[in-house]
Design a protein around this motif. Structure first.
Motif, PDB file in Angstrom:
ATOM      1  N   GLY A 134       0.795  -1.226   0.000  1.00  0.00           N
ATOM      2  CA  GLY A 134       0.000   0.000   0.000  1.00  0.00           C
ATOM      3  C   GLY A 134       0.827   1.275   0.000  1.00  0.00           C
ATOM      4  O   GLY A 134       0.284   2.370  -0.035  1.00  0.00           O
ATOM      5  N   ILE A 135       2.144   1.146   0.045  1.00  0.00           N
ATOM      6  CA  ILE A 135       3.021   2.329   0.002  1.00  0.00           C
ATOM      7  C   ILE A 135       3.639   2.391  -1.389  1.00  0.00           C
ATOM      8  O   ILE A 135       4.544   1.630  -1.711  1.00  0.00           O
ATOM      9  CB  ILE A 135       4.136   2.272   1.072  1.00  0.00           C
ATOM     10  CG1 ILE A 135       3.563   2.098   2.472  1.00  0.00           C
ATOM     11  CG2 ILE A 135       5.038   3.507   0.984  1.00  0.00           C
ATOM     12  CD1 ILE A 135       2.878   3.284   3.060  1.00  0.00           C
ATOM     13  N   GLY A 136       3.117   3.281  -2.192  1.00  0.00           N
ATOM     14  CA  GLY A 136       3.654   3.486  -3.533  1.00  0.00           C
ATOM     15  C   GLY A 136       4.612   4.667  -3.540  1.00  0.00           C
ATOM     16  O   GLY A 136       5.007   5.166  -2.486  1.00  0.00           O
ATOM     17  N   LYS A 137       4.964   5.128  -4.729  1.00  0.00           N
ATOM     18  CA  LYS A 137       5.919   6.237  -4.846  1.00  0.00           C
ATOM     19  C   LYS A 137       5.396   7.518  -4.197  1.00  0.00           C
ATOM     20  O   LYS A 137       6.137   8.215  -3.514  1.00  0.00           O
ATOM     21  CB  LYS A 137       6.259   6.486  -6.312  1.00  0.00           C
ATOM     22  CG  LYS A 137       7.238   5.476  -6.862  1.00  0.00           C
ATOM     23  CD  LYS A 137       7.890   6.014  -8.120  1.00  0.00           C
ATOM     24  CE  LYS A 137       8.833   5.006  -8.707  1.00  0.00           C
ATOM     25  NZ  LYS A 137      10.122   4.949  -8.071  1.00  0.00           N
ATOM     26  N   THR A 138       4.116   7.825  -4.387  1.00  0.00           N
ATOM     27  CA  THR A 138       3.551   9.050  -3.818  1.00  0.00           C
ATOM     28  C   THR A 138       3.631   9.027  -2.297  1.00  0.00           C
ATOM     29  O   THR A 138       4.091   9.987  -1.672  1.00  0.00           O
ATOM     30  CB  THR A 138       2.085   9.224  -4.266  1.00  0.00           C
ATOM     31  OG1 THR A 138       2.041   9.203  -5.698  1.00  0.00           O
ATOM     32  CG2 THR A 138       1.504  10.520  -3.750  1.00  0.00           C
ATOM     33  N   SER A 139       3.198   7.923  -1.699  1.00  0.00           N
ATOM     34  CA  SER A 139       3.260   7.795  -0.231  1.00  0.00           C
ATOM     35  C   SER A 139       4.702   7.796   0.255  1.00  0.00           C
ATOM     36  O   SER A 139       5.015   8.390   1.287  1.00  0.00           O
ATOM     37  CB  SER A 139       2.570   6.508   0.222  1.00  0.00           C
ATOM     38  OG  SER A 139       1.210   6.526  -0.107  1.00  0.00           O
ATOM     39  N   MET A 140       5.583   7.128  -0.479  1.00  0.00           N
ATOM     40  CA  MET A 140       6.987   7.073  -0.099  1.00  0.00           C
ATOM     41  C   MET A 140       7.569   8.486  -0.023  1.00  0.00           C
ATOM     42  O   MET A 140       8.234   8.838   0.952  1.00  0.00           O
ATOM     43  CB  MET A 140       7.785   6.241  -1.106  1.00  0.00           C
ATOM     44  CG  MET A 140       9.283   6.230  -0.854  1.00  0.00           C
ATOM     45  SD  MET A 140      10.261   5.792  -2.305  1.00  0.00           S
ATOM     46  CE  MET A 140      10.045   7.207  -3.353  1.00  0.00           C
ATOM     47  N   TRP A 141       7.302   9.294  -1.043  1.00  0.00           N
ATOM     48  CA  TRP A 141       7.833  10.655  -1.056  1.00  0.00           C
ATOM     49  C   TRP A 141       7.233  11.503   0.060  1.00  0.00           C
ATOM     50  O   TRP A 141       7.928  12.334   0.657  1.00  0.00           O
ATOM     51  CB  TRP A 141       7.649  11.318  -2.417  1.00  0.00           C
ATOM     52  CG  TRP A 141       8.636  10.784  -3.406  1.00  0.00           C
ATOM     53  CD1 TRP A 141       8.379  10.043  -4.516  1.00  0.00           C
ATOM     54  CD2 TRP A 141      10.062  10.913  -3.350  1.00  0.00           C
ATOM     55  NE1 TRP A 141       9.545   9.702  -5.154  1.00  0.00           N
ATOM     56  CE2 TRP A 141      10.601  10.231  -4.461  1.00  0.00           C
ATOM     57  CE3 TRP A 141      10.949  11.536  -2.472  1.00  0.00           C
ATOM     58  CZ2 TRP A 141      11.967  10.158  -4.702  1.00  0.00           C
ATOM     59  CZ3 TRP A 141      12.312  11.468  -2.716  1.00  0.00           C
ATOM     60  CH2 TRP A 141      12.808  10.781  -3.822  1.00  0.00           C
ATOM     61  N   LYS A 142       5.973  11.280   0.377  1.00  0.00           N
ATOM     62  CA  LYS A 142       5.336  12.004   1.485  1.00  0.00           C
ATOM     63  C   LYS A 142       6.035  11.657   2.809  1.00  0.00           C
ATOM     64  O   LYS A 142       6.312  12.538   3.616  1.00  0.00           O
ATOM     65  CB  LYS A 142       3.844  11.659   1.545  1.00  0.00           C
ATOM     66  CG  LYS A 142       3.093  12.337   2.667  1.00  0.00           C
ATOM     67  CD  LYS A 142       2.952  13.811   2.442  1.00  0.00           C
ATOM     68  CE  LYS A 142       2.033  14.417   3.500  1.00  0.00           C
ATOM     69  NZ  LYS A 142       2.154  15.844   3.590  1.00  0.00           N
ATOM     70  N   VAL A 143       6.327  10.368   3.028  1.00  0.00           N
ATOM     71  CA  VAL A 143       7.015   9.933   4.244  1.00  0.00           C
ATOM     72  C   VAL A 143       8.401  10.582   4.309  1.00  0.00           C
ATOM     73  O   VAL A 143       8.795  11.128   5.350  1.00  0.00           O
ATOM     74  CB  VAL A 143       7.141   8.390   4.306  1.00  0.00           C
ATOM     75  CG1 VAL A 143       8.051   7.957   5.445  1.00  0.00           C
ATOM     76  CG2 VAL A 143       5.776   7.739   4.424  1.00  0.00           C
ATOM     77  N   ILE A 144       9.136  10.530   3.223  1.00  0.00           N
ATOM     78  CA  ILE A 144      10.492  11.092   3.192  1.00  0.00           C
ATOM     79  C   ILE A 144      10.463  12.597   3.459  1.00  0.00           C
ATOM     80  O   ILE A 144      11.263  13.112   4.244  1.00  0.00           O
ATOM     81  CB  ILE A 144      11.192  10.760   1.858  1.00  0.00           C
ATOM     82  CG1 ILE A 144      11.474   9.252   1.795  1.00  0.00           C
ATOM     83  CG2 ILE A 144      12.486  11.560   1.686  1.00  0.00           C
ATOM     84  CD1 ILE A 144      11.931   8.748   0.446  1.00  0.00           C
ATOM     85  N   GLU A 145       9.533  13.318   2.820  1.00  0.00           N
ATOM     86  CA  GLU A 145       9.414  14.766   3.038  1.00  0.00           C
ATOM     87  C   GLU A 145       9.086  15.082   4.488  1.00  0.00           C
ATOM     88  O   GLU A 145       9.691  15.979   5.091  1.00  0.00           O
ATOM     89  CB  GLU A 145       8.338  15.355   2.118  1.00  0.00           C
ATOM     90  CG  GLU A 145       8.738  15.382   0.663  1.00  0.00           C
ATOM     91  CD  GLU A 145       7.564  15.696  -0.262  1.00  0.00           C
ATOM     92  OE1 GLU A 145       6.465  16.047   0.229  1.00  0.00           O
ATOM     93  OE2 GLU A 145       7.750  15.588  -1.485  1.00  0.00           O
ATOM     94  N   GLU A 146       8.146  14.357   5.055  1.00  0.00           N
ATOM     95  CA  GLU A 146       7.721  14.614   6.434  1.00  0.00           C
ATOM     96  C   GLU A 146       8.825  14.308   7.441  1.00  0.00           C
ATOM     97  O   GLU A 146       9.005  15.050   8.401  1.00  0.00           O
ATOM     98  CB  GLU A 146       6.462  13.815   6.783  1.00  0.00           C
ATOM     99  CG  GLU A 146       5.199  14.344   6.148  1.00  0.00           C
ATOM    100  CD  GLU A 146       4.786  15.726   6.656  1.00  0.00           C
ATOM    101  OE1 GLU A 146       5.051  16.060   7.833  1.00  0.00           O
ATOM    102  OE2 GLU A 146       4.196  16.485   5.863  1.00  0.00           O
ATOM    103  N   ARG A 147       9.571  13.241   7.224  1.00  0.00           N
ATOM    104  CA  ARG A 147      10.626  12.915   8.191  1.00  0.00           C
ATOM    105  C   ARG A 147      11.815  13.852   8.075  1.00  0.00           C
ATOM    106  O   ARG A 147      12.604  13.980   9.008  1.00  0.00           O
ATOM    107  CB  ARG A 147      11.030  11.447   8.087  1.00  0.00           C
ATOM    108  CG  ARG A 147      11.881  11.082   6.904  1.00  0.00           C
ATOM    109  CD  ARG A 147      12.157   9.600   6.846  1.00  0.00           C
ATOM    110  NE  ARG A 147      13.144   9.305   5.831  1.00  0.00           N
ATOM    111  CZ  ARG A 147      13.497   8.098   5.471  1.00  0.00           C
ATOM    112  NH1 ARG A 147      12.942   7.047   6.047  1.00  0.00           N
ATOM    113  NH2 ARG A 147      14.411   7.909   4.537  1.00  0.00           N
TER     114      ARG A 147
END
Length: 191
Positions: A134-147
């Motif tokens: 359920g973690i695709g590229k969009t979600s991955m980038w959101k996680v990276i940006e937030e952290r």
């Protein structure tokens, strides 16, 4: 490799969750009923190993019950009989597995938040986060940006900032790793 674990340090389970309780042993056991012992199938809370437990005489357990199996005095468990693979589990144990994995993940929140805050790419084209269902590229980038803005403090903080439930994907990934050999291990490594 297990997130947050040292390869050379051997850890033992202190707690396990009940996956199934077979009051009269395995159905395929052909011995007379009076010779059979109750069997408990369980899932280790930290190492994510499946095991068969022998209970003390007269003790019973419930599905998903958390049992102490550590080195001290045990209330219900006599000893760990053997380690199991996914294929050795009963249908009930397989059904119960994802639920108890989620409980183990919640209990080890700090371990998984550390993983989410520090995991990196596996290859130039694939990030560790993308192995979580359920973690695709969009979600991955959101996680990276937030952290990068601020490290995640806990699951609630992660879910509020990323707008995604993370316990389920982590639990499903652990279940996948347990079920079959994986090219990449995030949380489980067979010995």
């Amino acid at each position: 490799m297990r997130a947050g674990h040292d390869r050379n340090k051997r850890e033992f389970e202190d707690y396990a969750y009940v996956l199934d309780f077979l009051e009269y042993g395995y159905p395929e056991d052909t011995r007379p009923l009076h010779q059979k012992k109750p069997i408990t199938l369980a899932f280790g809370e930290k190492q994510f190993v499946m095991m068969e437990l022998t209970l003390k005489d007269g003790k019973t357990v419930e599905l998903a019950e958390k049992l102490y199996i550590g080195k001290g005095k045990r209330e219900k468990v006599e000893f760990v009989s053997k380690m199991l693979k996914y294929d050795n589990l009963t249908p009930t144990a397989k059904t119960e597995l994802l639920y108890v994995i989620k409980e183990a993940v919640k209990f080890q929140e700090e371990r998984f938040i550390e993983f989410l805050n520090n995991c990196g790419p596996l290859t130039p084209r694939m990030h560790s986060l993308q192995l979580l269902p359920g973690i695709g590229k969009t979600s991955m980038w959101k996680v990276i940006e937030e952290r990068e803005v601020r490290k995640f403090e806990n699951f609630k903080d992660f879910e509020e900032r990323v707008r995604k439930n993370i316990i389920d994907p982590i639990a499903k990934r652990i279940e996948e790793e347990i079920k079959q050999d994986q090219k990449h291990y995030l949380f489980v490594k067979w010995k």
